[in-house]
Design an enzyme around this catalytic site. Sequence first.
Site, PDB file in Angstrom:
ATOM      1  N   HIS A   1       0.735  -1.251   0.092  1.00 57.28           N
ATOM      2  CA  HIS A   1       0.043   0.095   0.058  1.00 57.28           C
ATOM      3  C   HIS A   1       0.772   1.215   0.127  1.00 57.28           C
ATOM      4  O   HIS A   1       0.315   2.324  -0.282  1.00 57.28           O
ATOM      5  CB  HIS A   1      -0.928  -0.013   1.145  1.00 57.28           C
TER       6      HIS A   1
ATOM      7  N   ASP B   1       0.390  -7.636   1.232  1.00 55.75           N
ATOM      8  CA  ASP B   1       0.727  -6.337   1.602  1.00 55.75           C
ATOM      9  C   ASP B   1       2.256  -6.085   1.614  1.00 55.75           C
ATOM     10  O   ASP B   1       2.811  -5.148   2.450  1.00 55.75           O
ATOM     11  CB  ASP B   1      -0.026  -5.660   2.926  1.00 55.75           C
TER      12      ASP B   1
ATOM     13  N   SER C   1       4.886   2.543   7.651  1.00 55.50           N
ATOM     14  CA  SER C   1       4.396   1.321   6.777  1.00 55.50           C
ATOM     15  C   SER C   1       5.721   1.126   5.941  1.00 55.50           C
ATOM     16  O   SER C   1       6.466   1.708   5.426  1.00 55.50           O
ATOM     17  CB  SER C   1       3.281   1.745   5.945  1.00 55.50           C
TER      18      SER C   1
END
Length: 366
Positions: free
Chosen positions: A106, A135, A213
């Site tokens: 993402h 992911d 992230s």
Amino acid sequence: MRASLPTRAVALLGAAAFGAAVAVAAPAVLPALAVPESAVPQRGESIAADAQRPDLGVEERKTIDIFRRASPAVVNITRLGRGGGAVGTGSGFVWDRSGHVVTNFHVVQGAAGARVTLRHKTYDATIVGVAVDKDLAVLRIQAPASELSPLILGSSDDLLVGQHVFAIGNPFGLDQTLSTGVISGLGREIKSVAGHPITGVVQTDAAINPGNSGGPLLDSRGRLIGVNTAIYSPSGASAGVGFAVPADTVGRIVPQLIEHGKVVRPGLGVEIARGSLRGVDGVMIMGVMAGSGADEAGLLGARRDPQTGAAQLGDVIVALDGTLVRTTEDLFRALDRHEVGDVVKLDVLRDGQRLQVKVTLQALSS
């Protein structure tokens, strides 16, 4: 024991936040590492860099040493839009001396390009491959090998609640930020951007915020035990509950992305009905691929009666190797424990009758 959280409170941590449901687990096989285990300090080893700092405690010196050794591998990733402008940022880390960098999918989702900043130098990056279901993504930069310091890959199947952990990343664009905490939960489950379960997720109370992230979660010896990916927070900021894709999943997926540019995962060779069907407790088969393991096992998809033309429902999968299958998530979770070529035992319902068949799993790309 399955743990679940309200969907709206779980957010992925790249430039944009994506909703994800949370609810439990599975290990995998680790690849061989280019970095020798001897590079990891042993317990009790003195830390030369701060051996002359009597004002610092032993635990402080250990934390400082972990950061000094690991931070050169942590990068800042800028997602580029169509016009070449920055549209988001995230974190990542060096995987090997060939210039491969690991991050979350993402972080680069929908990117026209990406730039990676490593040790205050910025490189154009190419996207080698992505695993939407887990992911994860792999980029590559053309940086000198002397500038590349890969992290050492640890294992996530022997972690314990209470172990100290360290997260390094770029929250809110503040590069090379360290936060510390403990493993506060194991065997969690979150959903990827694609809505598929990521199992065996590591839960931590180390502060993780937007921009973290794709950054590494490390153990007390500086080994990678997870990739920070999501937080549980109504506000989108750290509430002391963060989640990381487990190292065993990373170690299984990343080599596939480097070699093939995609993940080769095991599948039945069927098309399934998405979502739950009224009155159906299981996963209905809508179609069967010709020549697939499912086809050879005689599984049937939705069809019409050749004589009357009446619609007939496909077989309904209700168990895989004895594990109940009520939803598509249950099926994905069960398949995730297997490899291509494995033979699994399916329990299916056909016209009210329960049948059991064996299916050889085949390679599916994602």
